[in-house]
Design an enzyme around this catalytic site. Structure first.
Site, PDB file in Angstrom:
ATOM      1  N   CYS A   4      -1.892  15.932 -48.726  1.00  0.00           N
ATOM      2  CA  CYS A   4      -2.001  15.930 -47.267  1.00  0.00           C
ATOM      3  C   CYS A   4      -3.281  15.177 -46.894  1.00  0.00           C
ATOM      4  O   CYS A   4      -4.382  15.603 -47.248  1.00  0.00           O
ATOM      5  CB  CYS A   4      -2.036  17.345 -46.703  1.00  0.00           C
ATOM      6  SG  CYS A   4      -2.433  17.367 -44.947  1.00  0.00           S
ATOM      7  N   ASP A  30      -8.943   8.341 -34.559  1.00  0.00           N
ATOM      8  CA  ASP A  30      -7.700   7.841 -35.155  1.00  0.00           C
ATOM      9  C   ASP A  30      -7.943   6.440 -35.710  1.00  0.00           C
ATOM     10  O   ASP A  30      -8.579   5.604 -35.075  1.00  0.00           O
ATOM     11  CB  ASP A  30      -6.581   7.813 -34.097  1.00  0.00           C
ATOM     12  CG  ASP A  30      -5.205   7.668 -34.732  1.00  0.00           C
ATOM     13  OD1 ASP A  30      -4.422   8.627 -34.650  1.00  0.00           O
ATOM     14  OD2 ASP A  30      -4.912   6.605 -35.323  1.00  0.00           O
ATOM     15  N   THR A  94       3.995  11.453 -38.428  1.00  0.00           N
ATOM     16  CA  THR A  94       3.826  10.850 -39.752  1.00  0.00           C
ATOM     17  C   THR A  94       2.945  11.687 -40.664  1.00  0.00           C
ATOM     18  O   THR A  94       3.040  11.575 -41.884  1.00  0.00           O
ATOM     19  CB  THR A  94       3.213   9.437 -39.632  1.00  0.00           C
ATOM     20  OG1 THR A  94       1.980   9.527 -38.909  1.00  0.00           O
ATOM     21  CG2 THR A  94       4.167   8.487 -38.917  1.00  0.00           C
ATOM     22  N   HIS A  97       0.540  17.747 -40.897  1.00  0.00           N
ATOM     23  CA  HIS A  97      -0.530  18.752 -40.751  1.00  0.00           C
ATOM     24  C   HIS A  97      -0.809  18.760 -39.252  1.00  0.00           C
ATOM     25  O   HIS A  97      -1.156  17.714 -38.686  1.00  0.00           O
ATOM     26  CB  HIS A  97      -1.754  18.313 -41.567  1.00  0.00           C
ATOM     27  CG  HIS A  97      -2.919  19.252 -41.524  1.00  0.00           C
ATOM     28  ND1 HIS A  97      -3.611  19.648 -42.651  1.00  0.00           N
ATOM     29  CD2 HIS A  97      -3.544  19.860 -40.478  1.00  0.00           C
ATOM     30  CE1 HIS A  97      -4.600  20.455 -42.302  1.00  0.00           C
ATOM     31  NE2 HIS A  97      -4.581  20.600 -40.975  1.00  0.00           N
ATOM     32  N   HIS A  99      -1.773  18.401 -35.652  1.00  0.00           N
ATOM     33  CA  HIS A  99      -2.921  17.724 -35.056  1.00  0.00           C
ATOM     34  C   HIS A  99      -2.632  17.427 -33.597  1.00  0.00           C
ATOM     35  O   HIS A  99      -1.492  17.222 -33.205  1.00  0.00           O
ATOM     36  CB  HIS A  99      -3.272  16.439 -35.817  1.00  0.00           C
ATOM     37  CG  HIS A  99      -2.125  15.500 -35.993  1.00  0.00           C
ATOM     38  ND1 HIS A  99      -1.139  15.703 -36.945  1.00  0.00           N
ATOM     39  CD2 HIS A  99      -1.782  14.380 -35.327  1.00  0.00           C
ATOM     40  CE1 HIS A  99      -0.262  14.731 -36.866  1.00  0.00           C
ATOM     41  NE2 HIS A  99      -0.608  13.915 -35.881  1.00  0.00           N
TER      42      HIS A  99
HETATM   43  P1  AMP Z   1       1.401  11.458 -35.938  1.00  0.00           P
HETATM   44  O1  AMP Z   1       2.228  10.217 -35.851  1.00  0.00           O
HETATM   45  O2  AMP Z   1       1.440  12.311 -34.682  1.00  0.00           O
HETATM   46  O3  AMP Z   1       1.706  12.264 -37.181  1.00  0.00           O
HETATM   47  O4  AMP Z   1      -0.090  10.962 -36.011  1.00  0.00           O
HETATM   48  C1  AMP Z   1      -0.756  10.660 -37.185  1.00  0.00           C
HETATM   49  C2  AMP Z   1      -1.938   9.834 -36.796  1.00  0.00           C
HETATM   50  O5  AMP Z   1      -2.863   9.849 -37.849  1.00  0.00           O
HETATM   51  C3  AMP Z   1      -1.618   8.365 -36.487  1.00  0.00           C
HETATM   52  O6  AMP Z   1      -2.000   8.059 -35.157  1.00  0.00           O
HETATM   53  C4  AMP Z   1      -2.456   7.597 -37.527  1.00  0.00           C
HETATM   54  O7  AMP Z   1      -2.997   6.409 -37.015  1.00  0.00           O
HETATM   55  C5  AMP Z   1      -3.517   8.617 -37.896  1.00  0.00           C
HETATM   56  N1  AMP Z   1      -4.096   8.492 -39.209  1.00  0.00           N
HETATM   57  C6  AMP Z   1      -3.435   8.354 -40.389  1.00  0.00           C
HETATM   58  N2  AMP Z   1      -4.308   8.296 -41.403  1.00  0.00           N
HETATM   59  C7  AMP Z   1      -5.547   8.396 -40.863  1.00  0.00           C
HETATM   60  C8  AMP Z   1      -6.871   8.396 -41.395  1.00  0.00           C
HETATM   61  N3  AMP Z   1      -7.098   8.286 -42.700  1.00  0.00           N
HETATM   62  N4  AMP Z   1      -7.903   8.514 -40.543  1.00  0.00           N
HETATM   63  C9  AMP Z   1      -7.697   8.615 -39.219  1.00  0.00           C
HETATM   64  N5  AMP Z   1      -6.474   8.637 -38.650  1.00  0.00           N
HETATM   65  C10 AMP Z   1      -5.413   8.522 -39.468  1.00  0.00           C
HETATM   66 ZN    ZN Z   2      -3.041  19.472 -44.553  1.00  0.00          ZN
END
Ligand code: AMP
Ligand code: ZN
Length: 110
Positions: A4, A30, A94, A97, A99
């Site tokens: 994760c 993000d 995506t 977890h 958020h």
């Molecule tokens: P979701 O599509 O709602 O699951 O949002 C996941 C978000 O996490 C997306 O907007 C990605 O750009 C962001 N994300 C993925 N990996 C990272 C990371 N390592 N650091 C910061 N944001 C991330």
């Molecule tokens: Zn997690």
């Protein structure tokens, strides 16, 4: 949780641009911002869906929203912001977890 990415960020195993942290949540930028300010507010406990809430997790999410409201100015969101929680495939979730996306810093298109 194994594999994760947000648990790894919380554990400090991969870097992030943290803007706030306490014992139960972390807020970081993000990596692919969809607005001038795009933050992710992440409870440290690993679970993916609102459907997994129990009383304790609901209270945690409540405290998380309370905290966002309290520190919004420090986060640069004093002029307003959007709160988004993607859930499941159709929403394009995506990272599995839970958020809370915080979007702002400019007028947002719907
Ligand atoms: P979701 O599509 O709602 O699951 O949002 C996941 C978000 O996490 C997306 O907007 C990605 O750009 C962001 N994300 C993925 N990996 C990272 C990371 N390592 N650091 C910061 N944001 C991330
Ligand atoms: Zn997690």
């Amino acid at each position: 949780m194994e594999n994760c990415i947000f648990c790894k960020i919380i554990a400090g195993e991969i870097p992030s641009a943290k803007v706030y942290e306490d014992d139960e949540i972390v807020i970081f930028k993000d990596i692919e911002p969809k607005a001038k300010i795009h933050l992710l507010c992440v409870p440290k406990e690993h679970f993916a869906y609102l459907s997994e809430l129990n009383e304790a997790r609901a209270a945690l999410v409540g405290r998380t929203l309370l905290k966002i409201g309290k520190i919004k100015d420090d986060l640069g969101l004093s002029e307003g912001y959007r709160v988004v929680v993607n859930q499941g495939e159709n929403a394009g979730q995506t990272v599995h977890h839970l958020h809370i996306h915080l979007l702002g810093g400019e007028p947002l298109p719907w």
